[in-house]
Design a protein around this motif. Structure first.
Motif, PDB file in Angstrom:
ATOM      1  N   LEU A 287       0.842  -1.203   0.000  1.00 49.41           N
ATOM      2  CA  LEU A 287       0.000   0.000   0.000  1.00 49.41           C
ATOM      3  C   LEU A 287       0.870   1.244   0.000  1.00 49.41           C
ATOM      4  O   LEU A 287       0.613   2.210  -0.717  1.00 49.41           O
ATOM      5  N   GLY A 288       1.916   1.198   0.829  1.00 48.00           N
ATOM      6  CA  GLY A 288       2.807   2.356   0.903  1.00 48.00           C
ATOM      7  C   GLY A 288       3.486   2.600  -0.425  1.00 48.00           C
ATOM      8  O   GLY A 288       3.555   3.731  -0.914  1.00 48.00           O
ATOM      9  N   SER A 289       3.985   1.521  -1.057  1.00 51.17           N
ATOM     10  CA  SER A 289       4.738   1.711  -2.300  1.00 51.17           C
ATOM     11  C   SER A 289       3.804   2.136  -3.436  1.00 51.17           C
ATOM     12  O   SER A 289       4.235   2.723  -4.401  1.00 51.17           O
ATOM     13  N   CYS A 290       2.508   1.839  -3.310  1.00 53.25           N
ATOM     14  CA  CYS A 290       1.561   2.274  -4.337  1.00 53.25           C
ATOM     15  C   CYS A 290       1.001   3.665  -4.024  1.00 53.25           C
ATOM     16  O   CYS A 290       0.174   4.179  -4.774  1.00 53.25           O
ATOM     17  N   GLY A 291       1.389   4.225  -2.881  1.00 59.01           N
ATOM     18  CA  GLY A 291       0.905   5.551  -2.520  1.00 59.01           C
ATOM     19  C   GLY A 291      -0.597   5.582  -2.266  1.00 59.01           C
ATOM     20  O   GLY A 291      -1.296   6.490  -2.703  1.00 59.01           O
ATOM     21  N   ILE A 292      -1.101   4.579  -1.562  1.00 57.77           N
ATOM     22  CA  ILE A 292      -2.550   4.489  -1.340  1.00 57.77           C
ATOM     23  C   ILE A 292      -2.937   5.207  -0.052  1.00 57.77           C
ATOM     24  O   ILE A 292      -2.309   5.010   0.982  1.00 57.77           O
ATOM     25  N   THR A 293      -3.988   6.039  -0.141  1.00 57.75           N
ATOM     26  CA  THR A 293      -4.442   6.738   1.065  1.00 57.75           C
ATOM     27  C   THR A 293      -5.908   6.439   1.359  1.00 57.75           C
ATOM     28  O   THR A 293      -6.435   6.865   2.362  1.00 57.75           O
TER      29      THR A 293
ATOM     30  N   GLY B 299     -16.028  -4.790  11.680  1.00 54.99           N
ATOM     31  CA  GLY B 299     -15.182  -5.864  12.202  1.00 54.99           C
ATOM     32  C   GLY B 299     -13.735  -5.463  12.419  1.00 54.99           C
ATOM     33  O   GLY B 299     -12.969  -6.185  13.058  1.00 54.99           O
ATOM     34  N   LEU B 300     -13.304  -4.307  11.861  1.00 51.49           N
ATOM     35  CA  LEU B 300     -11.895  -3.914  11.996  1.00 51.49           C
ATOM     36  C   LEU B 300     -11.615  -3.463  13.422  1.00 51.49           C
ATOM     37  O   LEU B 300     -12.464  -2.850  14.066  1.00 51.49           O
ATOM     38  N   PRO B 301     -10.416  -3.746  13.952  1.00 55.59           N
ATOM     39  CA  PRO B 301     -10.092  -3.322  15.328  1.00 55.59           C
ATOM     40  C   PRO B 301     -10.072  -1.798  15.437  1.00 55.59           C
ATOM     41  O   PRO B 301      -9.597  -1.125  14.528  1.00 55.59           O
ATOM     42  N   LYS B 302     -10.611  -1.282  16.550  1.00 56.13           N
ATOM     43  CA  LYS B 302     -10.701   0.179  16.742  1.00 56.13           C
ATOM     44  C   LYS B 302      -9.841   0.608  17.936  1.00 56.13           C
ATOM     45  O   LYS B 302      -9.554  -0.186  18.820  1.00 56.13           O
ATOM     46  N   THR B 303      -9.495   1.892  17.947  1.00 57.12           N
ATOM     47  CA  THR B 303      -8.818   2.446  19.131  1.00 57.12           C
ATOM     48  C   THR B 303      -9.889   2.868  20.140  1.00 57.12           C
ATOM     49  O   THR B 303     -11.087   2.758  19.872  1.00 57.12           O
ATOM     50  N   GLN B 304      -9.442   3.401  21.283  1.00 58.38           N
ATOM     51  CA  GLN B 304     -10.370   3.835  22.341  1.00 58.38           C
ATOM     52  C   GLN B 304     -11.431   4.791  21.804  1.00 58.38           C
ATOM     53  O   GLN B 304     -12.604   4.650  22.076  1.00 58.38           O
ATOM     54  N   ASN B 305     -10.998   5.782  21.008  1.00 59.59           N
ATOM     55  CA  ASN B 305     -11.975   6.795  20.564  1.00 59.59           C
ATOM     56  C   ASN B 305     -12.630   6.420  19.235  1.00 59.59           C
ATOM     57  O   ASN B 305     -13.088   7.283  18.495  1.00 59.59           O
ATOM     58  N   GLY B 306     -12.625   5.095  18.947  1.00 61.80           N
ATOM     59  CA  GLY B 306     -13.426   4.628  17.816  1.00 61.80           C
ATOM     60  C   GLY B 306     -12.777   4.754  16.449  1.00 61.80           C
ATOM     61  O   GLY B 306     -13.370   4.427  15.437  1.00 61.80           O
ATOM     62  N   GLU B 307     -11.524   5.218  16.401  1.00 65.86           N
ATOM     63  CA  GLU B 307     -10.846   5.258  15.095  1.00 65.86           C
ATOM     64  C   GLU B 307     -10.309   3.878  14.765  1.00 65.86           C
ATOM     65  O   GLU B 307     -10.017   3.091  15.656  1.00 65.86           O
ATOM     66  N   ILE B 308     -10.173   3.628  13.445  1.00 64.02           N
ATOM     67  CA  ILE B 308      -9.652   2.313  13.061  1.00 64.02           C
ATOM     68  C   ILE B 308      -8.158   2.259  13.370  1.00 64.02           C
ATOM     69  O   ILE B 308      -7.425   3.223  13.122  1.00 64.02           O
ATOM     70  N   VAL B 309      -7.749   1.131  13.905  1.00 65.11           N
ATOM     71  CA  VAL B 309      -6.342   0.965  14.315  1.00 65.11           C
ATOM     72  C   VAL B 309      -5.413   1.156  13.124  1.00 65.11           C
ATOM     73  O   VAL B 309      -5.708   0.735  12.007  1.00 65.11           O
ATOM     74  N   GLN B 310      -4.300   1.802  13.381  1.00 64.60           N
ATOM     75  CA  GLN B 310      -3.263   1.937  12.364  1.00 64.60           C
ATOM     76  C   GLN B 310      -2.476   0.623  12.349  1.00 64.60           C
ATOM     77  O   GLN B 310      -1.754   0.310  13.291  1.00 64.60           O
ATOM     78  N   PHE B 311      -2.648  -0.183  11.297  1.00 71.30           N
ATOM     79  CA  PHE B 311      -1.962  -1.488  11.274  1.00 71.30           C
ATOM     80  C   PHE B 311      -0.464  -1.293  11.110  1.00 71.30           C
ATOM     81  O   PHE B 311      -0.022  -0.340  10.486  1.00 71.30           O
ATOM     82  N   LYS B 312       0.298  -2.266  11.670  1.00 70.97           N
ATOM     83  CA  LYS B 312       1.760  -2.169  11.647  1.00 70.97           C
ATOM     84  C   LYS B 312       2.257  -2.134  10.195  1.00 70.97           C
ATOM     85  O   LYS B 312       1.906  -3.009   9.404  1.00 70.97           O
ATOM     86  N   GLY B 313       3.031  -1.117   9.881  1.00 73.71           N
ATOM     87  CA  GLY B 313       3.612  -1.048   8.544  1.00 73.71           C
ATOM     88  C   GLY B 313       2.681  -0.452   7.504  1.00 73.71           C
ATOM     89  O   GLY B 313       3.054  -0.323   6.348  1.00 73.71           O
ATOM     90  N   TRP B 314       1.432  -0.105   7.894  1.00 70.65           N
ATOM     91  CA  TRP B 314       0.497   0.447   6.911  1.00 70.65           C
ATOM     92  C   TRP B 314       0.573   1.968   6.882  1.00 70.65           C
ATOM     93  O   TRP B 314       0.817   2.610   7.902  1.00 70.65           O
ATOM     94  N   PRO B 315       0.309   2.559   5.688  1.00 68.72           N
ATOM     95  CA  PRO B 315       0.191   4.019   5.647  1.00 68.72           C
ATOM     96  C   PRO B 315      -1.136   4.447   6.304  1.00 68.72           C
ATOM     97  O   PRO B 315      -2.003   3.592   6.531  1.00 68.72           O
TER      98      PRO B 315
END
Length: 1564
Positions: free
Chosen positions: A438-444, A455-471
């Motif tokens: 994703l990073g090398s393709c410049g995906i945002t 179903g995606l994991p969320k942080t405390q304030n409901g934002e989607i977790v920043q996956f390791k190594g993801w932009p």
């Protein structure tokens, strides 16, 4: 391919061969049709081909008479497949009856050789799976993808099974009655070893340097004979050997291990088995040894002169049929969607199934068009503001959709195409490698469904977790209700397809990195056209797709070609297949589908579930496209499926394997056949030929044959060539295997963002043998290995990713998996979960096989299965397996669709995080490129070496401290020759001067002694010796005291009474069995007349616990000195001459030898004086000592130096540090000490314990800026890594980087080097480890490979001379040459104190002369250490250039292996680095096998991870194969008070089976 594929080409007459070549040329240039070509060719060849019944000659493989008849008849009877599913889900995919028979035959061959392999020993507790694991459901795994679930048919024919039962299996377990039980109880059941406590090192350790030969090779004798030969008379004390054992004792006779445990104990039996196994000849015979004295040459595998070589001519690229021009083909795929969406809106496009396999929703073309439009409009206009849109055409967008929602995915995919943004479909969120893509393709931006987003994991304030190594991503939900309807006047821009990117398909490389293959719009369109033509799709047909619709054939047929031809796709998700494996067959039956897209896996599943449905019909299928038909093992799946479902209407000609890859897309596909026409022939290839990349018909040995089916012809409009897989893209010969390359508009265009890799893959111009390009058409490498056979049929034999190149031969991972699975394994492993990969170790690739073991498999079963797999692979592929590991169920990393994730498995293996529960390493069999063993040359005479050195201008390697004679200090020296006189003089001159201060754990002084107090106390002790001990002058007295001032007083008391003190470390009250025997032995060996000790220790010596360890009735007189009468001797003893004995210094060396050396009064005086001068000690100085005071320099500093020099010694017993780590450093800081002495153990305690508490030290006000010298007292090579980390850690509290240094001493001379206060700082050099093994020194630059950092061991003391000598010839060596360090000094000990009066050893070690080159005939003492002297550019105190002495290691510790000399510490350093859980490690040899013992500080599951890591690192860095790896608990490796490892004790405990190891692995 004009030439027959075998070697039979030469049998055709020349003119026929020429005509064939001409025909081939006509075909390739398009002058003749395929049909015409085949007709003419068949006619030419007819006279030369034996007719095979029922097969059109044109399709027959020319020289092959084994072409099987049509599959229908050759397949096994269907009844075999109706067996129950009870045997656990079994894998058909890699199954082939022929192969199974081959494997059984290979194993039967081995049954004659009854070789017993030693089974590994493990603790019961270690690998018990928790109940939750144990009841794994029959298996989720089996649903693997390509690499994965290799289940085999429910029952191998009973006959085969029988024959295996009866065959005496290759492993014959009745090994001399040894217990192979794997439990801990058996470890403890050997009682013999437990009776005697301390163990002895073998006697051969004692005959020291003079006959330093290799330990006898026990492989030659049997343990029974050696034990009967044991002389009954030698009665050696336990736990240690007395230096000077008479040479007469035959060494090998004591070999059964020294404490009387016969070698037939379990461990030794296993080692014997291992040796027997290793004696079998390895495959490549070793060439004659030659002497290579300069560099270790790694063997380069020589090509086998008999290996098959390609003989055909160079191939010409093969063209596919022209791409037909159909008038109504759309200009772009989006145009096709627009057309069907507006004109045929009601037609079904895609049907999704629910979990039970029932159709749940059908997307029509109208709906697809309108929803894609809405999405395209939303993406372009509704995400940002008008002036700042979030997306512009050409941007990349991630598509994150679950595998059971094809409808939402299809809308998203076409929505992106209509918006001219580039979709990048990816697997479920979370993978780090995907993040890289994703990073090398410049995906945002990521598109997903509402359900998926929830179903995606969320942080405390409901934002989607920043996956390791993801932009950072913005998530957009594409459910209809969130999309804006486009205005009437808005139309997407649909231009004619060009080379602009359409979408990016991701692929995972062999190494595990994820790359994006960019597909252009024109390629997407052309590929759909080519597929439509090849598969003959017509509008409105129904197809069933079981594949992943996000990539590969699932995407190409089910999402793209589908829209092109207005087909109706039924998508069967993986989750449905798991619950209802027959669902796809039922869909075909219900919807009368014309085409089905499947993998072999789906064929197996349908066969397994077949009995649930009798009434399905597959007669509607005109094509069953098998997309992993490129896997050579697919042929058996296809045959078995056909034989079962032919009765259900399946037409044999409907089975169409194809070959695909992300780069080339579809490379070839078999066209649907004409009913009744004979099926294409099979290629039966020789595995041996394949491993050399050559196509040979298998004739010699049916066991190693590979049967391959074709994957049809090249795609319409395409062109194909075969090039060499590595190096430049040279065209292969017609009988050569190579990488398939495809040139057409229908392949990928690049790896997104990776220009370099792209060029080598997507822009390949083939070259001929001369290296010049053939044509200017660029080709795409497909990553598939294969060849073009007769009739331009394409055959694939494997993938580049599965290629294992070992010693120049190529093996296919899939083939090896298949062989492994053909070994019956119902009880042992899950069929679907085997990973095969290669790791690079020691200049070659090594094969590793990892499988998941069933929870109920017994140790015996697993070991048996592993051993047989090794044999089968060896036999069939002629390649050794380096490591075979079994891991617990469900622990291998999986791909999203259930296959085994090979690259992650490999990563876990290399990182040591795989956690196997069983492992078998076979480095002895597969590492055949070790350098030749070095043979000792009949050496050049010493004199000529000497002359050679002189001619070369080399100075002799010698060095000396300052000359004692010139430095006269005060009258003290002239007046007093004896320490007793000095003490008496001080008691008179400075009675209240404080000499000693003893601290407790809190740092408070608990005892002090002034000159007078010490003198008085010594007098009283002397009088007690006279009164109670009735001793005479010259009697030996053992001093048994904890470290303190009492010990010092007792020492001087003995001297006052004329007795000879022997200081001994007191026994440890909690560990009497281990420590008391050593005390007893020193008491016996020193013939002590009396023991002086404290009341507490006296009680301990006579206690019942002590009686269990030694005979307490025979102690000499024991006197406690706690309450002394106030009585003094009438006169103090004065020795008649300074040569009289002052004290005995006893110590146990690291090799487990107890040696006592005699120190005379003259030596004591000279020693104290040399230390005084070197350290500038005088009465106003204070030093702090944190050392054990029982032997060597530690004793000297603790008891002698203060009395001689008058300085104050602050005494810190090292054991107090265990309760207060700060004690030593805070004392140094509090008293502002300039000079402090410690041991390595103390330094290590502080480094490990206080390393992370530097801030706390600062808070306590500890400051070390006062320290000028911090000296580590040692008798070994300086441990630079420890001293450097100590310096770095404590530099923050003021420690100078120059302060830390080390001493060097040995048994013959306790203080040879000591840094002292003046003189240059210690120097360091980097030497080459390889040269050291050859006993040479080669200096190298920092950072050079295989370099070792050595530090000078302090400066040579005044009065000491050192010379470096060749230990064999006893001649001096040159500067920077390695040799034994010999020393001459007034404080050298005067000899060994032994029970045997063995003068020869005495003379050899203490009074020896150089064999030549020394006119003065100086008498030297041999230290037993290897080292070298190097002249530096620094200036010494004398004004001359400074000669630095570097110690490399003790001679009697070194290991002689393969004719080279290894220092254990070097191997141990390498091993300790390999895994974070290795706390400590020690190595020793036993009968020329290298044994590595590692202490595991992690959890026991990691124990087996260490085995391959240890084996790899020792092989890579030291060119040695480890014989046995022993994993033990922390603290098992014995360490003496100086912090040195007691490797011989460890060896004896191992052989006597007393270590209670977690795991013992015997490497084959």
């Amino acid at each position: 391919m004009a030439e027959p594929a075998g070697g039979g080409a030469c049998s055709l007459p020349r003119e026929i061969r020429e005509q064939l070549a001409e025909l081939e040329l006509e075909l390739s240039e398009g002058d003749i049709t395929q049909k015409g070509y085949e007709k003419k060719r068949a006619k030419l060849l007819a006279p030369y081909i034996p007719q095979t019944h029922g097969v059109d000659p044109a399709l027959q493989k020319e020289p092959r008479n084994q072409t099987p008849a049509p599959a229908a008849t050759s397949a096994p009877s269907s009844s075999k497949y109706h067996r129950a599913r009870s045997g656990g889900a079994r894998d058909e995919r890699y199954r082939s009856d022929i192969h199974t028979e081959a494997v059984q035959a290979a194993l039967a061959k081995h049954k004659e050789q009854k070789m017993a392999l030693p089974m590994p020993t493990k603790r019961r507790s270690t690998f018990v799976q928790s109940p939750a694991d144990a009841c794994t459901p029959p298996d989720t795994s089996s649903a693997s993808e390509d690499e994965g679930s290799l289940r085999r048919q429910a029952a191998l024919s009973a006959a085969l099974h029988q024959s295996l039962q009866n065959a005496e299996s290759w492993i014959n377990r009745s090994v001399q009655g040894s217990s192979t039980s794997s439990s801990a109880s058996s470890t403890l059941s050997h009682g013999e070893g437990k009776g005697t406590s301390g163990t002895l090192a073998d006697v051969f350790a004692s005959t020291r340097i003079e006959n330093f030969s290799v330990p006898p090779d026990v492989t030659a004798t049997t343990s029974s004979s050696s034990s009967s030969a044991r002389p009954a008379t030698i009665d050696l004390p336990p736990s240690g050997i007395v230096k000077g054992t008479h040479k007469g004792s035959n060494r090998s006779s004591l070999m059964d291990t020294a404490d009387g445990v016969p070698v037939s104990s379990r461990v030794s039996t296993k080692i014997q088995q291992l040796l027997n196994t290793l004696k079998r000849p390895k495959r490549p015979p070793l060439k004659e040894f030659f002497v290579d004295d300069f560099e270790e040459i790694v063997e380069v595998p020589q090509p086998d002169p008999n290996q098959p070589k390609p003989e055909g001519r160079q191939m010409t690229p093969v063209k596919g049929e022209p791409l037909g021009v159909v008038c109504n083909w759309p200009p772009a795929l989006e145009a096709a969607l627009q057309r069907w969406g507006t004109t045929q809106a009601k037609c079904p496009c895609l049907t999704a199934l629910d979990v039970t396999g029932k159709p749940v929703y059908t997307l029509t073309y109208g709906k697809l068009w309108s929803r894609s439009l809405k999405l395209a409009y939303t993406l372009l206009n509704k995400l940002g503001t008008k002036n700042e849109p979030v997306l512009k055409p050409g941007d990349r967008v991630a598509l994150v959709y679950p595998n059971n929602d094809p409808v939402m995915f299809m809308v998203a995919f076409y929505g992106c195409l209509l918006a001219e943004v580039i979709p990048v479909p990816i697997e479920d969120a979370g993978g780090q490698q995907i993040g890289f893509l994703l990073g090398s393709c410049g995906i945002t931006l990521a598109l997903t469904t509402e359900v998926c987003l929830k179903g995606l994991p969320k942080t405390q304030n409901g934002e989607i977790v920043q996956f390791k190594g993801w932009p950072r991503l913005k998530w957009v939900v594409t459910d209809s209700k969130y999309l804006s309807k486009s205005p009437k006047d808005w139309q997407p821009n649909i231009s004619t397809a060009g080379t602009e990117p359409a979408y990016i398909e991701y692929k995972t490389s062999k190494e595990g990195s994820v790359m994006g293959v960019t597909v252009s719009r024109i390629a997407m369109l052309s590929h759909c056209q080519a597929l439509s033509q090849a598969c003959n799709y017509s509008e409105g047909e129904t197809i069933v797709n079981v594949l992943d619709f996000k990539k590969d054939a699932g995407l190409w047929h089910g999402m793209l070609t589908n829209v092109m031809n207005k087909l109706h796709t039924l998508s069967v998700p993986y989750s449905v297949m798991k619950t209802c494996p027959l669902s796809w067959v039922q869909r075909v039956h219900t919807h009368k589908a014309k085409v089905a897209l499947v993998k072999c896996r789906d064929l197996h599943w349908a066969m397994m579930a077949h009995r649930d449905q009798r009434d399905v019909s597959l007669s509607s299928l005109r094509m069953l496209i098998v997309t992993d038909g490129a896997n050579p093992w697919s042929v058996s799946s296809c045959d078995a499926f056909l034989s079962l479902f032919q009765s259900h209407g399946l037409k044999p000609e409907a089975i169409c394997p194809c070959a695909t890859s992300p780069e080339a897309m579809t490379a070839a596909i078999r066209r649907p056949g004409v009913p009744g026409a004979p099926l294409p022939g099979r290629a039966i290839l020789s595995m041996n030929g394949l491993s050399y990349g050559v196509i040979r018909v298998n004739t010699e040995d049916k066991n190693s044959a590979l049967t391959v089916q074709d994957v049809g012809h090249v795609m319409p409009g395409g062109m194909m060539c075969i090039v060499k897989p590595d190096g430049s893209p040279q065209l292969c010969k017609t009988d050569e295997i190579g990488e398939i390359c495809v040139s057409s508009k229908t392949g990928g265009m690049m790896y997104y963002g990776l220009a370099g890799v792209t060029k080598n893959t997507f822009e390949v111009i083939p070259v001929n043998s001369a290296g010049s390009p053939v044509g200017d058409l660029p080709f795409v490498r497909s990553g598939l290995l294969g060849f073009v056979g007769p009739g331009s049929l394409v055959f694939v034999v494997g993938k580049m990713d599965g290629l294992l190149t070992v010693s120049g031969r190529r093996h296919n991972a899939d083939d090896i998996v298949a062989t492994g699975l053909a070994v019956e394994s119902i009880k042992t492993v899950y069929r679907g979960r085997i990973a095969v990969f290669s790791v690079s170790v020691f200049y070659d690739e090594r094969i590793v096989v990892v499988a998941e073991q069933r929870p109920d498999a017994s140790e015996e079963d697993s070991f048996q299965w592993m051993s047989r797999v090794l044999q089968a692979i060896d036999s069939i592929h002629q390649v050794g397996v380096y490591c075979l590991a079994l891991v617990p169920a469900n622990t291998l990393p999986k791909t999203p669709l259930g296959g085994i994730h090979i690259s992650q498995t490999k990563q876990h293996f290399l990182e040591g995080s795989l956690h196997p529960c069983n492992i078998l390493m076979c480095p002895h069999t597969c590492v055949t490129n070790l350098p030749k063993p070095r043979q000792k040359q009949p050496g050049v005479g010493p004199a000529s070496v000497m002359v050679g050195n002189l001619v070369a201008g080399k100075r002799i390697a010698q060095a000396a401290g300052r000359d004692l004679g010139q430095i006269e200090d005060n009258d003290l020296v002239r007046k007093h020759q004896f320490l007793t006189e000095v003490l008496q003089w001080r008691a008179q001159a400075t009675p209240d001067h404080m000499l000693f201060l003893l601290l407790n754990a809190k740092g408070t002084p608990v005892c002090t002694a002034t000159c007078l107090q010490l003198h008085k106390r010594a007098e009283r002790i002397a009088s007690v010796l006279y009164d109670k001990g009735h001793l005479n002058a010259g009697d030996n007295v053992v001093l048994l005291y904890p470290p303190g001032i009492e010990l010092i007083a007792a020492f001087y008391g003995c001297l006052y009474a004329g007795c000879i003190p022997v200081t001994v470390r007191p026994p440890h009250a909690q560990n009497l069995t281990a420590t008391l025997p050593t005390v007893r032995m020193i008491v016996d060996v020193s013939k002590a007349a009396c023991i002086l000790t404290t009341q507490t220790l006296m009680r301990l010596l006579k206690s019942r616990e002590a009686a269990a360890a030694v005979d307490v009735k025979t102690w000499p007189t024991i006197i406690d000195t706690d309450d002394l009468p106030r009585k003094r001797l009438p006169q103090l003893y004065k020795p008649p001459t300074p040569e009289m004995l002052a004290y005995l210094d006893f110590s146990v060396s690291t090799t487990g030898m107890l040696t006592g050396v005699k120190m005379s009064h003259a030596a004591v005086n000279a020693l104290c004086r040399a230390i005084k001068l070197q350290c500038e000690l005088y009465s106003s100085r204070q030093i702090a000592i944190c050392l054990d005071p029982y032997c060597g320099l530690g004793f000297t500093l603790w008891c002698l130096c203060s009395v001689y020099s008058g300085h104050q010694s602050i005494l810190i017993p090292p054991m107090e540090l265990e309760s207060n780590l700060f004690l030593w450093l805070s004392t140094v800081s509090q008293y502002k000490i300039r000079d402090t002495f410690c041991s390595y153990s103390v330094m290590e305690l502080c480094t490990k314990g206080l390393g992370n508490q530097v801030e706390m030290l600062k808070a306590r006000g500890i400051n070390l800026s006062c320290v000028r010298t911090c000296v580590v007292v040692a008798e070994e090579r300086p441990r630079i890594s420890l001293t450097q980390s100590f310096s770095k850690l404590f530099k923050d509290i003021g420690l100078s980087s120059r302060a830390v240094s080390t001493t060097f001493g040995s048994r013959v001379n306790v203080a040879i080097c000591l840094q002292g206060t003046s003189g240059p700082d210690p120097t360091t050099v980097y030497v080459d480890l390889k040269s050291l093994r050859h006993d040479r020194v080669r200096l190298v630059e920092r950072g050079a490979p295989q370099s070792l950092l050595l530090s000078e061991s302090g400066k040579i003391l005044p009065g000491v001379k050192v010379i470096i000598v060749n230990p064999e010839t006893k001649g001096p060596v040159g500067d920077s040459h390695l040799g034994e360090i010999w020393v001459n000094s007034p404080h050298t000990a005067s000899g060994y104190y032994t029970i045997y009066d063995n003068e020869s050893l005495q003379a050899d070690h203490f009074n020896t002369r150089l064999s030549f080159g020394d006119a003065a005939q100086t008498l030297w003492a041999r230290t037993g250490y290897l080292g070298f002297v190097r002249r530096t550019e620094l200036t010494a105190a004398s004004g001359d250039r400074h000669d630095a002495l570097y110690v490399v290691g003790a001679l009697d510790e070194t290991l002689e292996l393969r004719g080279l000399r290894y220092h254990p510490i070097d191997i141990e350093t390498s091993v300790s680095r390999t895994h974070r859980s290795i706390a400590e490690c020690a190595v020793f040899t036993w009968t020329n096998l290298l044994v590595v013992v590692v202490e595991l500080c992690g959890c026991e599951q990691e124990a087996l991870d260490l085995v391959p890591l240890v084996t790899n690192v020792v092989l890579e860095e030291h060119y040695l194969i480890v014989g046995v790896v022993v994993v033990v608990d922390p603290g098992v490796i014995p360490i003496n008070s100086r912090g040195e490892k007691q490797r011989m004790h460890l060896r004896d405990s191992f052989l006597a089976d007393q270590l209670d190891p977690i795991y013992v692995a015997y490497n084959m």
